[in-house]
Design a protein around this motif. Structure first.
Motif, short mmCIF file in Angstrom:
data_model
loop_
_atom_site.label_atom_id
_atom_site.label_comp_id
_atom_site.label_asym_id
_atom_site.label_seq_id
_atom_site.Cartn_x
_atom_site.Cartn_y
_atom_site.Cartn_z
N ILE A 142 -14.58 3.63 -1.11
CA ILE A 142 -13.89 4.23 0.04
C ILE A 142 -13.17 3.14 0.84
N ALA A 143 -13.83 1.99 1.02
CA ALA A 143 -13.22 0.90 1.77
C ALA A 143 -11.97 0.38 1.06
N LEU A 144 -12.04 0.28 -0.27
CA LEU A 144 -10.88 -0.17 -1.04
C LEU A 144 -9.74 0.84 -0.94
N PHE A 145 -10.07 2.13 -0.99
CA PHE A 145 -9.05 3.17 -0.87
C PHE A 145 -8.40 3.13 0.51
N ALA A 146 -9.23 2.93 1.54
CA ALA A 146 -8.71 2.83 2.90
C ALA A 146 -7.80 1.61 3.04
N ALA A 147 -8.20 0.50 2.41
CA ALA A 147 -7.38 -0.71 2.46
C ALA A 147 -6.03 -0.48 1.79
N LEU A 148 -6.04 0.24 0.67
CA LEU A 148 -4.79 0.55 -0.03
C LEU A 148 -3.87 1.38 0.84
N ILE A 149 -4.42 2.40 1.51
CA ILE A 149 -3.62 3.22 2.41
C ILE A 149 -3.02 2.37 3.52
N CYS A 150 -3.83 1.49 4.09
CA CYS A 150 -3.35 0.63 5.17
C CYS A 150 -2.25 -0.32 4.69
N ILE A 151 -2.38 -0.82 3.46
CA ILE A 151 -1.36 -1.71 2.91
C ILE A 151 -0.04 -0.96 2.74
N VAL A 152 -0.11 0.24 2.19
CA VAL A 152 1.11 1.05 2.03
C VAL A 152 1.73 1.35 3.39
N TYR A 153 0.90 1.72 4.34
CA TYR A 153 1.39 2.04 5.69
C TYR A 153 2.05 0.83 6.33
N ALA A 154 1.41 -0.33 6.21
CA ALA A 154 1.99 -1.55 6.78
C ALA A 154 3.29 -1.91 6.09
N GLY A 155 3.38 -1.63 4.78
CA GLY A 155 4.63 -1.87 4.06
C GLY A 155 5.76 -0.99 4.58
N LEU A 156 5.44 0.27 4.87
CA LEU A 156 6.44 1.18 5.44
C LEU A 156 6.87 0.71 6.83
N LEU A 157 5.91 0.24 7.62
CA LEU A 157 6.24 -0.28 8.94
C LEU A 157 7.13 -1.51 8.84
N LEU A 158 6.85 -2.36 7.86
CA LEU A 158 7.66 -3.57 7.69
C LEU A 158 9.09 -3.21 7.32
N LYS A 159 9.25 -2.24 6.43
CA LYS A 159 10.60 -1.81 6.06
C LYS A 159 11.33 -1.26 7.28
N GLY A 160 10.66 -0.40 8.04
CA GLY A 160 11.29 0.17 9.23
C GLY A 160 11.63 -0.88 10.27
N ALA A 161 10.72 -1.86 10.44
CA ALA A 161 10.97 -2.92 11.42
C ALA A 161 12.16 -3.77 11.00
N TRP A 162 12.24 -4.10 9.70
CA TRP A 162 13.38 -4.88 9.21
C TRP A 162 14.68 -4.11 9.38
N ASP A 163 14.67 -2.85 9.01
CA ASP A 163 15.90 -2.04 9.09
C ASP A 163 16.37 -1.89 10.53
N THR A 198 -13.50 -8.53 -3.68
CA THR A 198 -14.29 -9.65 -4.19
C THR A 198 -15.73 -9.65 -3.67
N GLY A 199 -16.04 -8.68 -2.80
CA GLY A 199 -17.40 -8.58 -2.29
C GLY A 199 -17.71 -9.46 -1.10
N VAL A 200 -16.70 -10.16 -0.57
CA VAL A 200 -16.92 -11.00 0.60
C VAL A 200 -17.16 -10.15 1.84
N SER A 201 -16.49 -9.01 1.90
CA SER A 201 -16.63 -8.09 3.03
C SER A 201 -17.02 -6.71 2.50
N HIS A 202 -17.75 -5.96 3.30
CA HIS A 202 -18.21 -4.64 2.87
C HIS A 202 -17.44 -3.51 3.55
N GLY A 203 -16.59 -3.84 4.51
CA GLY A 203 -15.82 -2.82 5.21
C GLY A 203 -14.46 -3.36 5.56
N LEU A 204 -13.65 -2.48 6.10
CA LEU A 204 -12.28 -2.87 6.40
C LEU A 204 -12.15 -3.42 7.82
#
Length: 226
Positions: free
Chosen positions: A94-115, A200-206
């Motif tokens: 679940i944490a990995l899935f949440a991280a993936l969603i956050c990465i995609v969301y941040a990517g969209l924000l970066l595109k919008g900020a650049w544009d 990598t198991g260094v952290s257990h949550g986001l």
């Protein structure tokens, strides 16, 4: 400023120092400008006409820096009451899935900020509705200026580059607006970093911070001491 966070890579150390130094400088500048304005207003019936605009921009910079910084030190609040019902393996998924969603969301924000920022810097915005597919011509808005902030003489060298040799009467907007893509890039970097740490198991949550529980424990400890 110390967060207890210790980056392991050269890039991580650079971004870490950059964020903490920038936040400290911004807080110092906001305090200094506000203090000077108060003294000038109540002591000499005058003030820095550009002070309010400068502090407003600095506060916006602080918020944008703070988003990525809070991800780094895991101080964003989160609700994990349901997640804690699952096994460790499921919670990690679940944490990995949440991280993936956050990465995609941040990517969209970066595109919008650049544009949004690119036209003010005389650059091209990205094409594509959601994800960048290239670059497309956008109207040059590098001549847009701030309302009150003066143009420092040591920045006059950008006028032939950005304003076709014309003088800026005020600070060009692309300079304070540059924090938009910078802030979103830092946010994307921190979410990727957090995702790698979970994988990598260094952290257990986001980014879950048990602020309420920590406060209750602190008060209980204080009461016990009484």
């Amino acid at each position: 400023m110390s967060s207890g966070y210790h980056p392991n890579t050269a890039l991580g150390r650079f971004v870490h120092e950059f964020e903490e130094t920038a936040i400290a400088v911004i807080l110092g500048l906001m305090t200094l400008i506000t203090f000077i304005n108060v003294v000038l207003r109540y002591g000499f019936n005058t003030g820095l006409i550009w002070g309010l605009e400068a502090v407003t921009f600095l506060f916006a910079w602080l918020v944008l820096f703070g988003m990525s910084y809070a991800v780094k030190i895991t101080s964003h609040l989160g609700v994990d009451a349901v997640i804690n019902l699952f096994s460790s393996r499921t919670k990690r998924f679940i944490a990995l899935f949440a991280a993936l969603i956050c990465i995609v969301y941040a990517g969209l924000l970066l595109k919008g900020a650049w544009d949004y920022w690119a036209p003010f810097a005389g650059l091209d915005a990205t094409s594509g509705r959601w994800f960048p597919t290239g670059f497309e011509n956008s109207r040059d808005q590098a001549w847009y200026e701030t309302v009150d902030m003066p143009m420092p003489d040591w920045l006059r060298f950008i006028e032939p580059i950005m304003n076709e040799g014309e003088s800026y009467a005020k600070l060009p907007r692309f300079l304070p607006y540059a924090m938009l893509p910078i802030g979103m890039a830092l946010l994307l970097f921190r979410f990727i970093q957090a995702g790698v740490r979970i994988f990598t198991g260094v952290s257990h949550g986001l980014i879950v911070s048990h602020e309420a529980e920590d406060d209750v424990a602190a008060v209980s400890h204080m009461n016990a001491g009484d």
